[in-house]
Design an enzyme around this catalytic site. Structure first.
Site, PDB file in Angstrom:
ATOM      1  N   CYS C  94       5.895  36.665 -31.938  1.00 33.12           N
ATOM      2  CA  CYS C  94       6.113  35.220 -31.836  1.00 33.12           C
ATOM      3  C   CYS C  94       4.972  34.591 -31.042  1.00 33.12           C
ATOM      4  CB  CYS C  94       7.427  34.925 -31.115  1.00 33.12           C
ATOM      5  SG  CYS C  94       8.882  35.661 -31.865  1.00 33.12           S
ATOM      6  N   CYS C  97       1.555  33.119 -32.518  1.00 29.35           N
ATOM      7  CA  CYS C  97       1.467  31.733 -32.997  1.00 29.35           C
ATOM      8  C   CYS C  97       1.849  30.745 -31.908  1.00 29.35           C
ATOM      9  CB  CYS C  97       2.394  31.518 -34.191  1.00 29.35           C
ATOM     10  SG  CYS C  97       1.883  32.382 -35.683  1.00 29.35           S
ATOM     11  N   HIS C  98       2.922  31.070 -31.178  1.00 34.48           N
ATOM     12  CA  HIS C  98       3.442  30.166 -30.145  1.00 34.48           C
ATOM     13  C   HIS C  98       3.127  30.800 -28.801  1.00 34.48           C
ATOM     14  CE1 HIS C  98       5.718  28.455 -33.485  1.00 34.48           C
ATOM     15  NE2 HIS C  98       6.127  29.681 -33.755  1.00 34.48           N
ATOM     16  N   CYS C 131       9.726  32.469 -39.900  1.00 36.05           N
ATOM     17  CA  CYS C 131       8.557  32.945 -39.146  1.00 36.05           C
ATOM     18  C   CYS C 131       8.408  34.457 -39.307  1.00 36.05           C
ATOM     19  CB  CYS C 131       8.703  32.634 -37.654  1.00 36.05           C
ATOM     20  SG  CYS C 131       8.532  30.893 -37.236  1.00 36.05           S
ATOM     21  N   CYS C 194      38.708  20.399 -38.946  1.00 35.20           N
ATOM     22  CA  CYS C 194      38.049  20.382 -37.632  1.00 35.20           C
ATOM     23  C   CYS C 194      38.600  19.216 -36.813  1.00 35.20           C
ATOM     24  CB  CYS C 194      36.542  20.212 -37.791  1.00 35.20           C
ATOM     25  SG  CYS C 194      35.733  21.403 -38.864  1.00 35.20           S
ATOM     26  N   CYS C 197      42.018  19.229 -34.688  1.00 33.84           N
ATOM     27  CA  CYS C 197      41.972  19.745 -33.316  1.00 33.84           C
ATOM     28  C   CYS C 197      41.000  18.944 -32.450  1.00 33.84           C
ATOM     29  CB  CYS C 197      41.545  21.216 -33.302  1.00 33.84           C
ATOM     30  SG  CYS C 197      42.843  22.356 -33.836  1.00 33.84           S
ATOM     31  N   HIS C 198      39.761  18.839 -32.902  1.00 34.76           N
ATOM     32  CA  HIS C 198      38.694  18.402 -31.997  1.00 34.76           C
ATOM     33  C   HIS C 198      38.519  16.888 -31.930  1.00 34.76           C
ATOM     34  CE1 HIS C 198      37.658  22.505 -31.160  1.00 34.76           C
ATOM     35  NE2 HIS C 198      37.655  22.786 -32.450  1.00 34.76           N
ATOM     36  N   ARG C 235      31.214  30.919 -34.266  1.00 35.05           N
ATOM     37  CA  ARG C 235      32.283  30.056 -33.746  1.00 35.05           C
ATOM     38  C   ARG C 235      33.010  29.352 -34.899  1.00 35.05           C
ATOM     39  NH1 ARG C 235      36.118  29.138 -30.087  1.00 35.05           N
ATOM     40  NH2 ARG C 235      37.111  29.428 -32.087  1.00 35.05           N
ATOM     41  N   CYS C 239      36.943  29.523 -35.950  1.00 37.62           N
ATOM     42  CA  CYS C 239      37.808  28.349 -36.114  1.00 37.62           C
ATOM     43  C   CYS C 239      38.494  28.388 -37.476  1.00 37.62           C
ATOM     44  CB  CYS C 239      36.986  27.059 -36.002  1.00 37.62           C
ATOM     45  SG  CYS C 239      36.529  26.622 -34.315  1.00 37.62           S
TER      46      CYS C 239
END
Lengths: 109, 137, 278
Positions: C94, C97-98, C131, C194, C197-198, C235, C239
């Site tokens: 990585c 390049c970076h 990449c 979703c 609940c949220h 996650r 859910c």
């Protein structure tokens, strides 16, 4: 056997003679308790760090006996007295016989 | 044997409390192993700090503090094995205080016993409620 | 250091079943985190968007205030090492390049985003694999894998404190609309979206746990439950599984769309990963 076990310690760079300083340590380790079962229902064997010791210039600061009830990635915070400049040594002992160490110098002035 | 109703009830009650006694024994054994059987006083020389409610039993922060102690043992009375951790303080301990993170299997009493420098033992305990999580989000 | 005050606060918090007024999160005493921000116009249900950090107990919250105490940072450190290791034998790293992870500060805040060359919305995991395969000619990492979760956490860590700012318009808009549609679609035997609940129930208890707004500005998240990093798609999978539905796969177009939409609902909150959650 635990892989990629990396100890981290936080010690101040310097202290006054005789000063009490707070030290924090964290080590990456699964602390497999021996109480868990895998998907097939077989008990996963215990594999933990069972002891942690911190010394300063060879003198003991704290000596900890650890059981499987210590959480994954064991963390400790404690207080050390720094009578003179020197070196802290931290040692973790694994069930599998591995020993992980770290050292930190501290200046006094 | 002529089994009366009263006997049957007593036997049932004994069976019900047995598991509790087993836990208590494991904790008592661990304390005896630490103290060598010496008396343990409920004292103010040892402070055990733990949350009253732990959001997740996997990682419960605790702290023990017993000025002048040589060693402190921490026991989780409701775990399959009550032993958690023993701190031995060396000559260069700046305080006889330590924090760590522990696993608690269920709501239970966490017990700490300190061995003081005069050879006496002090005890402190805290009830920690371990919640049954939701989805964690 | 723990105090009895913290314990007392925990009890008050849990007992009332509500989360209190706005609290301040500063990481390492130097990175202020915006945990509340005005809700974007397209989220009429809220006046404010709130980081999941505010819904946690004081003990869990504290773990995130100091990188030393945040176990998620162990994985960030592992990624820092991996950053300069060749991606295949004798190949590029990585760092070729970076220059440094810090050179990529700010990237996390705008992902997922439209990729012109590929003509699709990409998550940061997809960009990392691009990449790895196209630049370095190496084998891709698993979408949910230790290497990927670690690198994703590093990308979050170097952008911490920067406001989430994903684009919902332009070429990404169609994907964003797909994500919005998913957000309000009821899934599974429990027929829960979703939003059920949220949006409808954040701040209320689900069993003994506080429902959050389901913001993803803190991902990947170190969860006390499994003591490891958890990616956004992992996650989402959890859910949807909890609704008793067949879930989509991590890295699937459906989850990419959902991530874009959910991320945009947190525009204005700080990048906070790796966060600590229960």
């Amino acid at each position: 056997m635990a892989e990629n076990v990396t100890p981290r310690v936080r010690v101040p760079k310097s202290a006054k003679p005789g000063e009490d300083i707070t030290i924090k340590t964290l080590i990456s380790h699964p602390m497999e308790s021996g109480q868990r079962k895998d998907k097939e229902g077989n008990t996963i064997p215990r594999s933990i760090i069972n002891r942690f010791v911190a010394t300063f210039n060879g003198e003991t600061v704290i000596d900890v006996t650890m059981e499987p009830a210590i959480s994954t990635n064991p963390y400790f915070e404690f207080v050390a007295k720094v009578p003179e400049a020197g070196t802290f040594e931290f040692t973790w002992y694994d069930d599998d016989g591995s020993v992980y160490t770290d050292k930190q110098d501290i200046a006094v002035g | 044997m002529n089994l009366t109703r009263r006997h049957a009830l007593a036997a049932g009650a004994a069976a019900l409390v047995l598991p509790r006694i087993a836990w208590a024994d494991a904790t008592a054994d661990a304390i005896s192993a630490f103290t060598g059987g010496a008396d343990v006083a409920e004292g103010s020389g040892l402070t055990l700090t733990a949350p009253e409610i732990a959001e997740n039993g996997n990682t419960v922060p605790i702290e023990v503090d017993a000025p002048g102690a040589e060693a402190i043992i921490v026991l989780a009375t409701g775990n399959p094995n009550p032993d958690v951790v023993t701190f031995h303080f060396g000559k260069l301990a700046g305080a006889q205080r330590a924090s760590t993170r522990i696993r608690l299997a269920e709501t239970q009493e966490v017990v700490a016993v300190a061995k003081m420098s005069d050879g006496t033992f002090q005890r402190a305990s805290r009830e920690v409620k371990v919640t049954i999580g939701g989805c964690g989000g | 250091m723990m105090t009895r005050t913290i314990t007392a606060m925990a009890v008050a918090l849990m007992a009332t079943g509500t989360f209190a007024q706005a609290q301040d999160l500063v990481i390492n005493g130097e990175i202020p985190i915006t945990t509340r921000a005005p809700a974007p116009d397209f989220v009429p249900a809220f006046s404010e968007v709130i980081s999941g950090w505010e819904f946690r107990s004081p003990e869990t919250q504290q773990l995130e205030t100091d990188d030393f105490e945040n176990p998620g940072m162990l994985f960030v450190e592992a990624a820092r090492e991996a950053f300069s290791e060749p991606l295949k034998e004798g190949g590029q790293s990585c760092a070729d390049c970076h220059e440094s992870p810090e050179a990529l500060a700010g990237a996390r805040a705008v992902y997922p985003k439209w990729d012109e060359e590929h003509g699709e919305v990409q998550t940061i995991e997809m960009q990392i694999n691009e990449c790895i395969t196209e630049r370095a000619g190496a084998e891709p990492w698993g979408y949910v894998s230790t290497e990927m979760d670690n690198m994703s956490a590093l990308m979050s860590a170097v952008s911490r404190g920067m406001p989430v700012n994903v684009a919902t318009d332009g070429p990404a808009h169609e994907t964003w609309k797909q994500g919005e549609e998913m957000y309000y679609t009821r899934y599974g035997q429990l027929e829960l979206s979703c939003a059920n609940c949220h949006e409808d129930n954040y701040g209320n208890m689900i069993r003994a746990d506080h429902l959050s707004q389901g913001q993803i500005n803190g991902f990947p998240a170190y969860r006390l439950k499994n003591a490891k990093l958890n990616s956004v798609h992992d996650r989402f999978k959890g859910c949807i599984r909890d609704t008793r539905a067949q879930t989509f796969k991590p890295g699937s177009p459906e989850f990419v769309a959902l991530e874009l939409y959910v991320a945009s609902r947190g525009n204005g909150l700080s990048v906070e990963g790796p966060s600590v959650r229960n």
